[in-house]
Design a protein around this motif. Structure first.
Motif, mmCIF file in Angstrom:
data_model
loop_
_atom_site.group_PDB
_atom_site.id
_atom_site.type_symbol
_atom_site.label_atom_id
_atom_site.label_comp_id
_atom_site.label_asym_id
_atom_site.label_seq_id
_atom_site.Cartn_x
_atom_site.Cartn_y
_atom_site.Cartn_z
ATOM 1 N N ASP A 1 79.492 -41.683 57.290
ATOM 2 C CA ASP A 1 79.921 -40.746 57.846
ATOM 3 C C ASP A 1 79.132 -40.105 59.220
ATOM 4 N N TYR A 2 77.951 -40.703 59.132
ATOM 5 C CA TYR A 2 77.061 -40.095 60.217
ATOM 6 C C TYR A 2 76.184 -41.270 61.005
ATOM 7 N N GLU A 3 76.387 -42.600 60.602
ATOM 8 C CA GLU A 3 75.691 -43.589 61.381
ATOM 9 C C GLU A 3 76.737 -44.483 62.145
ATOM 10 N N PRO A 4 76.390 -44.779 63.200
ATOM 11 C CA PRO A 4 77.447 -45.554 64.496
ATOM 12 C C PRO A 4 78.146 -47.008 63.750
ATOM 13 N N HIS A 5 79.439 -46.909 63.496
ATOM 14 C CA HIS A 5 80.057 -47.850 62.946
ATOM 15 C C HIS A 5 80.316 -49.033 63.766
ATOM 16 N N LEU A 6 79.880 -48.787 65.120
ATOM 17 C CA LEU A 6 79.713 -49.983 66.091
ATOM 18 C C LEU A 6 78.501 -51.054 65.858
ATOM 19 N N ALA A 7 77.328 -50.222 65.209
ATOM 20 C CA ALA A 7 76.199 -50.981 64.861
ATOM 21 C C ALA A 7 76.370 -51.741 63.333
ATOM 22 N N LEU A 8 77.561 -51.155 62.756
ATOM 23 C CA LEU A 8 77.594 -51.699 61.154
ATOM 24 C C LEU A 8 78.566 -52.640 60.744
ATOM 25 N N PHE A 9 79.759 -52.525 61.422
ATOM 26 C CA PHE A 9 80.761 -52.975 60.790
ATOM 27 C C PHE A 9 81.478 -54.444 61.508
ATOM 28 N N VAL A 10 81.868 -55.140 60.714
ATOM 29 C CA VAL A 10 82.550 -56.366 61.140
ATOM 30 C C VAL A 10 83.917 -56.707 60.407
ATOM 31 N N GLU A 11 84.832 -57.492 61.032
ATOM 32 C CA GLU A 11 85.920 -57.847 60.497
ATOM 33 C C GLU A 11 85.923 -58.638 59.244
ATOM 34 N N ASP A 12 86.624 -58.322 58.169
ATOM 35 C CA ASP A 12 86.529 -59.152 56.884
ATOM 36 C C ASP A 12 86.582 -60.720 57.159
ATOM 37 N N ASN A 13 87.544 -60.986 58.065
ATOM 38 C CA ASN A 13 88.095 -62.455 58.269
ATOM 39 C C ASN A 13 86.879 -62.928 59.265
ATOM 40 N N ASP A 14 85.941 -62.392 59.721
ATOM 41 C CA ASP A 14 85.007 -62.932 60.983
ATOM 42 C C ASP A 14 83.885 -62.255 60.784
ATOM 43 N N ALA A 15 83.245 -62.294 59.469
ATOM 44 C CA ALA A 15 82.103 -61.525 59.527
ATOM 45 C C ALA A 15 80.809 -61.961 60.004
ATOM 46 N N LEU A 16 80.853 -63.182 60.298
ATOM 47 C CA LEU A 16 79.602 -63.887 61.244
ATOM 48 C C LEU A 16 79.719 -63.828 62.622
ATOM 49 N N ILE A 17 80.891 -63.284 62.997
ATOM 50 C CA ILE A 17 81.113 -63.484 64.682
ATOM 51 C C ILE A 17 79.694 -63.331 65.326
ATOM 52 N N PHE A 18 78.800 -62.368 65.187
ATOM 53 C CA PHE A 18 77.819 -62.140 65.889
ATOM 54 C C PHE A 18 76.612 -63.279 65.519
#
Ligand code: GLN
Length: 285
Positions: free
Chosen positions: A208-225
């Motif tokens: 609820d409080y930490e930035p989702h931009l820094a946390l989440f990736v798509e299930d089908n491309d989890a290693l994108i970064f």
């Protein structure tokens, strides 16, 4: 109101959410930050009272703790690798796992020739905790820190000043970068790696409080970064050079495969303090 009485209420209210020990530790953390008083001070002077103004501040913090806002955001600070960092909702709260990654780099560098200048790049720096603790502890390093979020960079900049280190900040989207334009001896990153399917495991205070931009990736491309950063590392690491990552605990094997396929050498995966696959080092030659 007597601080002692307030303490009893505060701990009782928060115990149901956090347990007694954590509720108590919150009380003393706030006491230190807001009143400059320690546990011992309060024990020696049980008659100490809050002014009306102080009480307002405490009640507002209490309300937010009930909503599970992280204490680090409420106090606006935390510590990482023995250093103080400002934090806010634009940056992830530094984690102990990440301290282990930083320590790995620092210990490895100690074995090397410290008179040789090196360049380090931290990708997705957030609060700046990795870049700043490296700059502080590797005196021969020139440190660069990149982030897509301008607000995160502003926080990292403040933290660099707070800790008296010189960092070159770069505002850039790594996914849209074709070449970093210079060579680095070390590239390190703790990019977003939590899959949406893992949201069910993520606690409310994080979700609820930490930035989702820094946390989440798509299930089908989890290693994108990781794919993108490893590709850039092939172009922009010196030879020899090192690549360090913090990773998703469930994707250790995939990460080792990825880096070995890309011809990185000595690919090493370590567990964190909780026994989960978490940090990696790979050599480029
Ligand atoms: N370790 C963090 C968490 O579990 C995630 C960090 C990240 O996505 N880079 O909340």
């Amino acid at each position: 109101m007597q601080i002692k009485e307030y303490r009893t209420q505060f701990i009782e209210i928060l115990s149901s959410i956090y347990g007694k020990d954590e509720a108590e530790s919150f009380f003393y953390l706030i006491l230190k930050e807001k009143q400059q008083l320690s546990r011992v001070d309060l024990a020696l002077r049980p008659d100490l009272v809050f002014t009306a103004e102080e009480l307002l501040v405490w009640n507002s913090i209490l309300e937010q703790l009930k909503l599970e806002v992280p204490i680090q955001y409420l106090l606006g600070k935390t510590s990482f690798y023995g250093l103080d960092f400002e934090v806010n909702e634009n940056v992830l709260i530094p984690r102990p796992e990440t301290e282990e990654l930083v320590d790995w780099i620092i210990q490895y560098q100690k074995l090397k020739d410290e008179s040789q200048k090196i360049k380090i790049l931290d990708i997705g720096t957030g609060s700046g905790c990795i870049a700043i603790s490296l700059a502080k502890n590797i005196p021969n390093a020139q440190v660069f820190a990149l982030d897509v979020s301008e607000k995160a960079l502003a926080t990292a900049q403040k933290n660099a000043e707070l800790n008296n280190v010189n960092i070159t900040f770069i505002h850039q989207s790594i996914l849209e970068t074709e070449d970093l334009g210079q060579q680095f001896d070390i590239i390190v990153s703790n990019p977003p790696y939590v899959r949406n399917l893992e949201k069910v495991e993520i606690k409310k205070n994080v979700l609820d409080y930490e930035p989702h931009l820094a946390l989440f990736v798509e299930d089908n491309d989890a290693l994108i970064f990781y794919k993108k950063i490893a590709e850039l590392a092939l172009k922009n690491l010196t030879s020899p050079g090192q690549l360090y990552f913090e990773i998703n605990q469930y994707l250790g094997k995939e990460m080792v495969d990825l880096l070995e396929r890309m011809n990185f050498k000595n690919v090493e995966l370590r567990k964190d303090i909780y026994g989960n696959d978490r940090i990696m080092k790979a050599d480029f030659r």
